[in-house]
Design a protein around this motif. Structure first.
Motif, short mmCIF file in Angstrom:
data_model
loop_
_atom_site.label_atom_id
_atom_site.label_comp_id
_atom_site.label_asym_id
_atom_site.label_seq_id
_atom_site.Cartn_x
_atom_site.Cartn_y
_atom_site.Cartn_z
N ALA A 279 0.83 -1.21 0.00
CA ALA A 279 0.00 0.00 0.00
C ALA A 279 0.86 1.25 0.00
N THR A 280 1.98 1.23 0.73
CA THR A 280 2.85 2.38 0.80
C THR A 280 3.48 2.70 -0.55
N VAL A 281 3.67 1.69 -1.38
CA VAL A 281 4.16 1.93 -2.74
C VAL A 281 3.18 2.80 -3.51
N TRP A 282 1.89 2.52 -3.33
CA TRP A 282 0.86 3.33 -3.99
C TRP A 282 0.92 4.78 -3.52
N LEU A 283 1.20 4.99 -2.24
CA LEU A 283 1.30 6.37 -1.74
C LEU A 283 2.45 7.09 -2.44
N GLY A 284 3.61 6.45 -2.52
CA GLY A 284 4.73 7.08 -3.20
C GLY A 284 4.41 7.39 -4.66
N LEU A 285 3.77 6.43 -5.35
CA LEU A 285 3.40 6.63 -6.75
C LEU A 285 2.40 7.78 -6.89
N GLY A 286 1.40 7.80 -6.01
CA GLY A 286 0.40 8.86 -6.08
C GLY A 286 1.00 10.24 -5.88
N LEU A 287 1.94 10.36 -4.94
CA LEU A 287 2.59 11.64 -4.69
C LEU A 287 3.47 12.05 -5.87
N VAL A 288 4.13 11.08 -6.50
CA VAL A 288 4.91 11.39 -7.70
C VAL A 288 3.99 11.91 -8.80
N LEU A 289 2.84 11.28 -8.98
CA LEU A 289 1.88 11.74 -9.98
C LEU A 289 1.37 13.14 -9.65
N TYR A 290 1.12 13.41 -8.37
CA TYR A 290 0.70 14.75 -7.97
C TYR A 290 1.80 15.78 -8.26
N ALA A 291 3.05 15.41 -8.00
CA ALA A 291 4.16 16.33 -8.26
C ALA A 291 4.27 16.62 -9.76
N CYS A 292 4.11 15.60 -10.59
CA CYS A 292 4.14 15.79 -12.04
C CYS A 292 2.98 16.67 -12.50
N GLN A 293 1.81 16.44 -11.90
CA GLN A 293 0.65 17.26 -12.25
C GLN A 293 0.87 18.71 -11.85
N GLY A 294 1.40 18.93 -10.64
CA GLY A 294 1.67 20.29 -10.20
C GLY A 294 2.70 20.98 -11.05
N LEU A 295 3.73 20.27 -11.46
CA LEU A 295 4.76 20.85 -12.32
C LEU A 295 4.17 21.21 -13.68
N ALA A 296 3.30 20.34 -14.21
CA ALA A 296 2.65 20.64 -15.48
C ALA A 296 1.79 21.90 -15.37
N LEU A 297 1.08 22.05 -14.23
CA LEU A 297 0.29 23.26 -14.03
C LEU A 297 1.17 24.49 -13.94
N ALA A 298 2.32 24.38 -13.28
CA ALA A 298 3.24 25.52 -13.16
C ALA A 298 3.76 25.95 -14.53
N LEU A 299 3.85 25.00 -15.47
CA LEU A 299 4.35 25.30 -16.81
C LEU A 299 3.23 25.64 -17.79
N GLY A 300 1.99 25.74 -17.25
CA GLY A 300 0.86 26.12 -18.09
C GLY A 300 0.18 24.97 -18.80
N GLY A 301 0.47 23.74 -18.41
CA GLY A 301 -0.15 22.59 -19.05
C GLY A 301 -1.05 21.83 -18.11
N SER A 302 -1.28 20.57 -18.40
CA SER A 302 -2.09 19.72 -17.55
C SER A 302 -1.59 18.29 -17.67
N PHE A 303 -1.88 17.51 -16.64
CA PHE A 303 -1.42 16.11 -16.67
C PHE A 303 -2.23 15.28 -15.70
N GLY A 304 -2.71 14.15 -16.16
CA GLY A 304 -3.20 13.10 -15.27
C GLY A 304 -4.63 13.16 -14.80
N GLY A 305 -5.28 14.31 -14.89
CA GLY A 305 -6.65 14.39 -14.41
C GLY A 305 -6.76 13.97 -12.95
N LEU A 306 -7.61 12.98 -12.69
CA LEU A 306 -7.82 12.48 -11.33
C LEU A 306 -6.97 11.23 -11.03
#
Length: 405
Positions: A279-306
């Motif tokens: 389960a903890t692996v999923w937490l790490g993966l989810g946070l990585v996806l959130y970080a990628c999504q946030g970075l995409a937003l900072a660059l004016g794009g989008s990534f991953g939806g929900l």
């Protein structure tokens, strides 16, 4: 039967959570079958379906499991007496009654709001009961570590605020209230609670099973992760979405570090242990996806939806539930914990299809009966129906060893 059912907090709370795990997803499967799979006309609810779904998943499904676990374990952590029936049964009755009212809210909005208010009273009652255990006076010179306990109380307090905000949003049809409830409920309550419990219990369980295992539980890194979670909530509420990648990336790095130090690879030899490590692996993966999504937003794009949300809310939360709740259910019913190796371990692996399907649905929007979001809800229902069939009756029967609880 009823005497046994009401004899311990984990029995009543886990039974409520198990029922909600079926009803909440059955509701959502019915909604998705109409809106996304196109199998019939989309159901007409009294409130937006996505708002009802959010309320059920954030506040109606996970909290009964959380209270059941903490009302059983937390007094032991701080060397306090076990909770009495007068402390846990009113909380259970108010939570159960509140969510029963909420179900009527599918057709009448005031019932949904009233139900959440009643449920919040059960949440408050349970929080007070736990706080009394944590602050129980100890003999002079004896001071158990209460750091995890106090952190959990703070997270549950934020969760109560989130529940009130969400209920207000439903009452006045205000998206801001619902959004505040989601951000605080997820990042201020559920994520902290699950990770605090992981930090407290996962090394402990692992050390009890694996030889030559060194418990790794540094408190400064726990506080750092919790600060990142709260930072995400505050940044999101302030509308600074371009900055979300920073706390998410830091939290992801620390969680992955923890997973490595907790020796995920060695845990695979013990199924009941591997579940909570996995389960903890999923937490790490989810946070990585959130970080990628946030970075995409900072660059004016989008990534991953929900996708990031469901990697955490389904992958991490529910995988952890399957491991922890099964462990408590078996252990506190007088049965060997390794009995879950043959029953819950296959279900755990079957359940992994749910987050995978749900995440894939963000990138592969199929229609009709092949809609991946709808299929994910069906897979969830299958797994939990099988889990409840195996373990549900244990909450109603006395312990086979004749011990109380």
């Amino acid at each position: 039967m009823f005497k046994a059912f009401f004899s311990a907090p984990h029995r009543v709370m886990f039974a409520l959570g198990a029922l909600q795990s079926l009803l909440a997803v059955l509701f959502w499967a019915a909604d998705l079958g109409g809106r996304y799979a196109g199998l019939y006309g989309a159901p007409a609810w009294a409130l937006p379906g996505i708002w009802l779904h959010g309320a059920l998943m954030l506040f109606g499904l996970f909290p009964p499991f959380i209270f059941g676990f903490l009302m059983t374990a937390l007094p032991k952590w701080v060397s306090a007496p076990a909770l009495t029936r007068g402390q846990y049964l009113p909380a259970f009755a108010l939570l159960a009654g509140g969510w029963l009212l909420f179900w009527g809210g599918l057709l009448a909005a005031p019932l949904a709001v009233s139900g959440m208010v009643v449920a919040s009273l059960g949440w408050l009652w349970g929080l007070v009961a736990l706080a009394r255990a944590v602050t129980w006076p100890q003999p002079r010179g004896f001071a158990p570590d209460r750091s995890h306990a106090y952190a959990l109380l703070a997270a549950l307090g934020l969760g109560l605020v989130a529940l009130w905000a969400y209920a207000w949003g439903l009452a006045v049809i205000a998206g801001d209230g619902v959004r505040a409830g989601i951000e605080l409920g997820l990042w201020g309550c559920l994520l902290p609670v699950f990770f605090i419990v992981s930090h407290r219990m996962l090394p402990f369980f692992t050390a009890a099973v694996l030889k030559n295992y060194t418990i790794y539980r540094p408190m400064p890194l726990l506080w750092l992760v919790l600060a990142c979670f709260l930072g995400h909530a505050l940044l999101a509420l302030a509308g600074w979405h371009g900055a979300l990648w920073l706390p998410d990336a830091v939290a992801a790095a620390v969680v992955i570090h923890f997973s490595w130090k907790w020796q995920l690879r060695r845990s695979l030899a013990v199924p009941m242990l591997a579940m909570i490590h996995g389960a903890t692996v999923w937490l790490g993966l989810g946070l990585v996806l959130y970080a990628c999504q946030g970075l995409a937003l900072a660059l004016g794009g989008s990534f991953g939806g929900l996708a990031p949300l469901h990697a955490i809310s389904i992958g991490y939360f529910v995988s952890m539930l399957l491991g922890m709740v099964t462990r408590v259910t078996l252990g506190h019913s007088g049965r060997p914990i390794n009995a879950g190796d043959q029953t819950t371990w296959p279900l755990f692996w079957l359940f992994q299809s749910v987050p995978l399907l749900r995440i894939a649905g963000e990138f592969l929007p199929l229609s009709g009966p092949f809609n991946l979001q709808w299929l994910a809800s069906l897979a969830w229902l299958l797994v939990f129906a099988l889990w409840v069939r195996r373990h549900g009756a244990m909450y109603l029967r006395p312990r086979p060893d004749g011990q109380p609880g």
